[in-house]
Motif scaffolding. Structure first.
Motif, short mmCIF file in Angstrom:
data_model
loop_
_atom_site.label_atom_id
_atom_site.label_comp_id
_atom_site.label_asym_id
_atom_site.label_seq_id
_atom_site.Cartn_x
_atom_site.Cartn_y
_atom_site.Cartn_z
N GLY A 1 14.67 79.79 1.31
CA GLY A 1 14.98 81.12 0.81
C GLY A 1 16.44 81.29 0.48
N ALA A 2 16.76 82.42 -0.12
CA ALA A 2 18.14 82.75 -0.47
C ALA A 2 18.93 83.06 0.80
CB ALA A 2 18.15 83.94 -1.42
N ARG A 3 20.10 82.50 0.92
CA ARG A 3 20.96 82.81 2.05
C ARG A 3 21.45 84.25 1.93
NH1 ARG A 3 25.56 79.04 1.54
NH2 ARG A 3 26.34 80.25 3.32
N LEU A 4 21.35 84.97 3.03
CA LEU A 4 21.69 86.39 2.98
C LEU A 4 23.19 86.61 2.80
CD1 LEU A 4 20.75 89.29 3.13
CD2 LEU A 4 20.73 89.12 5.63
N GLY A 5 24.01 85.77 3.40
CA GLY A 5 25.45 85.94 3.33
C GLY A 5 25.99 86.00 1.90
N PRO A 6 25.69 84.99 1.06
CA PRO A 6 26.17 85.03 -0.32
C PRO A 6 25.65 86.24 -1.10
CG PRO A 6 25.54 82.80 0.25
CD PRO A 6 25.11 83.68 1.39
N LEU A 7 24.43 86.68 -0.82
CA LEU A 7 23.90 87.86 -1.49
C LEU A 7 24.74 89.09 -1.13
CD1 LEU A 7 20.21 88.83 -1.95
CD2 LEU A 7 21.80 90.51 -1.07
N LEU A 8 25.11 89.21 0.15
CA LEU A 8 25.93 90.35 0.58
C LEU A 8 27.33 90.27 -0.02
CD1 LEU A 8 24.88 90.53 4.34
CD2 LEU A 8 24.07 91.96 2.44
N ASP A 9 27.86 89.05 -0.13
CA ASP A 9 29.16 88.90 -0.77
C ASP A 9 29.12 89.39 -2.22
OD1 ASP A 9 30.40 87.87 1.48
OD2 ASP A 9 29.97 85.78 0.93
N ARG A 10 28.03 89.08 -2.88
CA ARG A 10 27.86 89.52 -4.27
C ARG A 10 27.74 91.04 -4.36
NH1 ARG A 10 22.99 87.28 -8.18
NH2 ARG A 10 23.08 88.93 -9.76
N ALA A 11 27.04 91.64 -3.41
CA ALA A 11 26.88 93.10 -3.41
C ALA A 11 28.17 93.81 -3.01
CB ALA A 11 25.76 93.51 -2.47
N GLY A 12 28.98 93.17 -2.17
CA GLY A 12 30.24 93.75 -1.74
C GLY A 12 30.06 94.86 -0.73
N LEU A 13 30.02 94.50 0.55
CA LEU A 13 29.86 95.50 1.60
C LEU A 13 31.08 96.39 1.70
CD1 LEU A 13 28.30 93.34 4.46
CD2 LEU A 13 27.11 95.03 3.04
N LYS A 14 30.86 97.68 1.87
CA LYS A 14 31.96 98.61 2.08
C LYS A 14 32.46 98.49 3.52
CE LYS A 14 30.62 101.90 -1.51
NZ LYS A 14 30.27 103.31 -1.85
N PRO A 15 33.72 98.89 3.78
CA PRO A 15 34.32 98.69 5.11
C PRO A 15 33.54 99.32 6.25
CG PRO A 15 36.01 99.25 3.50
CD PRO A 15 34.68 99.44 2.81
N ASP A 16 32.83 100.43 6.02
CA ASP A 16 32.14 101.09 7.12
C ASP A 16 30.71 100.58 7.33
OD1 ASP A 16 31.63 102.17 4.66
OD2 ASP A 16 31.56 104.26 5.31
N ALA A 17 30.28 99.58 6.57
CA ALA A 17 28.95 98.98 6.77
C ALA A 17 28.95 98.16 8.05
CB ALA A 17 28.57 98.12 5.58
N ARG A 18 27.99 98.40 8.92
CA ARG A 18 27.89 97.68 10.19
C ARG A 18 26.54 97.02 10.41
NH1 ARG A 18 28.78 101.32 14.91
NH2 ARG A 18 28.84 99.32 16.03
N TYR A 19 25.50 97.53 9.75
CA TYR A 19 24.15 97.02 9.95
C TYR A 19 23.44 96.90 8.60
CZ TYR A 19 25.04 98.66 14.71
OH TYR A 19 25.59 98.88 15.94
N LEU A 20 22.39 96.08 8.59
CA LEU A 20 21.49 96.00 7.45
C LEU A 20 20.11 96.45 7.90
CD1 LEU A 20 22.39 92.56 5.83
CD2 LEU A 20 23.25 94.81 5.21
N VAL A 21 19.49 97.32 7.13
CA VAL A 21 18.14 97.80 7.41
C VAL A 21 17.21 97.22 6.35
CG1 VAL A 21 16.64 99.80 7.65
CG2 VAL A 21 19.01 99.91 8.46
N PHE A 22 16.13 96.59 6.81
CA PHE A 22 15.15 95.97 5.91
C PHE A 22 13.94 96.88 5.83
CE2 PHE A 22 17.92 92.81 7.60
CZ PHE A 22 18.13 91.93 6.54
N HIS A 23 13.75 97.50 4.69
CA HIS A 23 12.63 98.40 4.45
C HIS A 23 11.48 97.58 3.85
CE1 HIS A 23 15.11 102.02 5.11
NE2 HIS A 23 16.08 101.35 4.52
N CYS A 24 10.29 97.73 4.43
CA CYS A 24 9.17 96.86 4.08
C CYS A 24 8.02 97.62 3.41
CB CYS A 24 8.68 96.15 5.34
SG CYS A 24 10.00 95.23 6.18
N ALA A 25 7.09 96.87 2.83
CA ALA A 25 6.00 97.47 2.06
C ALA A 25 4.86 97.97 2.93
CB ALA A 25 5.47 96.47 1.04
N ASP A 26 4.74 97.48 4.16
CA ASP A 26 3.57 97.82 4.96
C ASP A 26 3.82 99.04 5.83
OD1 ASP A 26 5.43 96.11 6.16
OD2 ASP A 26 4.02 95.42 7.68
N ASN A 27 2.77 99.84 5.97
CA ASN A 27 2.81 101.04 6.79
C ASN A 27 1.84 100.85 7.96
OD1 ASN A 27 2.25 103.71 7.87
ND2 ASN A 27 3.29 104.52 6.07
#
Length: 255
Positions: free
Chosen positions: A139-165
């Motif tokens: 799979g795609a490494r998460l770190g490089p994807l976040l570098d591309r998105a550019g986290l703002k200084p106050d970002a501390r967590y990542l929330v993964f929203h999923c398709a299943d209920n």
């Protein structure tokens, strides 16, 4: 006399058991107890990260070690109409949204994710229910994807929203969260292949999180959106994940 005594002891034992269960129930409802456990969880997380280097790798295995029957737990086929339509079309129209506290929000196709820096690893999935299986993930490494998105200084967590209920209502949408230490770990990937083939629906197609230094319930399936946040108190019931909200699972499930 002996029989009467045994009956008395049995009755006393039952009474004590009842009192114990009642006490346990009161403890389970106690905010002070839950706050104490939450504090202990934080201590465990800090202690583990003090002892184990942040980049220490989870054990990886050989091809011969791959489990012939890797169990699929939780949801195995989401019934939500949006997901079913995406699956019926082979996920051609599926997009991963990356937003929240990022400089460059993104919407990525599966093909675009496959073109990003990737990693393949054979690791053991340890379930909180007590079973383990070994699988090969690409799979795609998460770190490089976040570098591309550019986290703002106050970002501390990542929330993964999923398709299943799983909850049957608006608050039942499955989600999980991790901190940035685990997000940038070299083995944390967004897996789209399992055992050399596209990820099966039962295991989270088209994309699932693999965060190899945590227990299996943290490995969110059917990922649709990654949201960078300062805290997760406003999401779901505020504990950081579906099972953390409902079953008291620890938010930090490091192994």
């Amino acid at each position: 006399m002996t029989v009467h005594r045994r009956g008395w002891l049995k009755g006393a034992g039952a009474s004590l058991a009842g009192l114990w269960l009642a006490a346990c129930d009161q403890l389970n409802r106690s905010k002070a107890v839950h706050d104490t456990l939450a504090g202990a969880e934080g201590l465990t997380r800090r202690a583990q990260r003090l002892i184990v280097p942040r980049t220490a790798l989870a054990k990886e295995f050989a091809e011969a070690d791959i489990s012939p029957d890797f169990r699929a737990n939780g949801t195995t086929r989401p019934g939500e109409p949006e997901y079913r339509a995406l699956a019926a079309a082979g996920f051609a129209d599926w997009r991963l949204v990356v937003d929240g506290l990022v400089e460059h929000p993104m919407s990525l196709s599966l093909a675009e994710l496959r073109a990003m820096p990737a990693r393949t690893q054979i690791t053991r999935h340890d379930c909180v229910e007590g079973w383990s299986s070994i699988g090969k993930w690409t799979g795609a490494r998460l770190g490089p994807l976040l570098d591309r998105a550019g986290l703002k200084p106050d970002a501390r967590y990542l929330v993964f929203h999923c398709a299943d209920n799983l909850g049957g209502d608006a608050t039942g949408q499955y989600y999980e969260s991790i901190d940035l230490i685990d997000a940038f770990h070299p083995q944390t990937i967004l897996a789209y292949d399992m055992n050399g083939r596209p990820l099966p629906v039962a295991h989270g197609a088209p994309l699932r999180l693999r965060v190899e230094r945590q227990l299996g319930y943290k490995h969110a399936k059917y990922v649709m959106r990654i949201e960078a946040v300062e805290d997760f108190a406003h999401i779901g019931r505020g504990k950081g994940g579906f099972w953390e909200d409902r079953a008291g699972y620890a938010w930090y499930a490091g192994i």
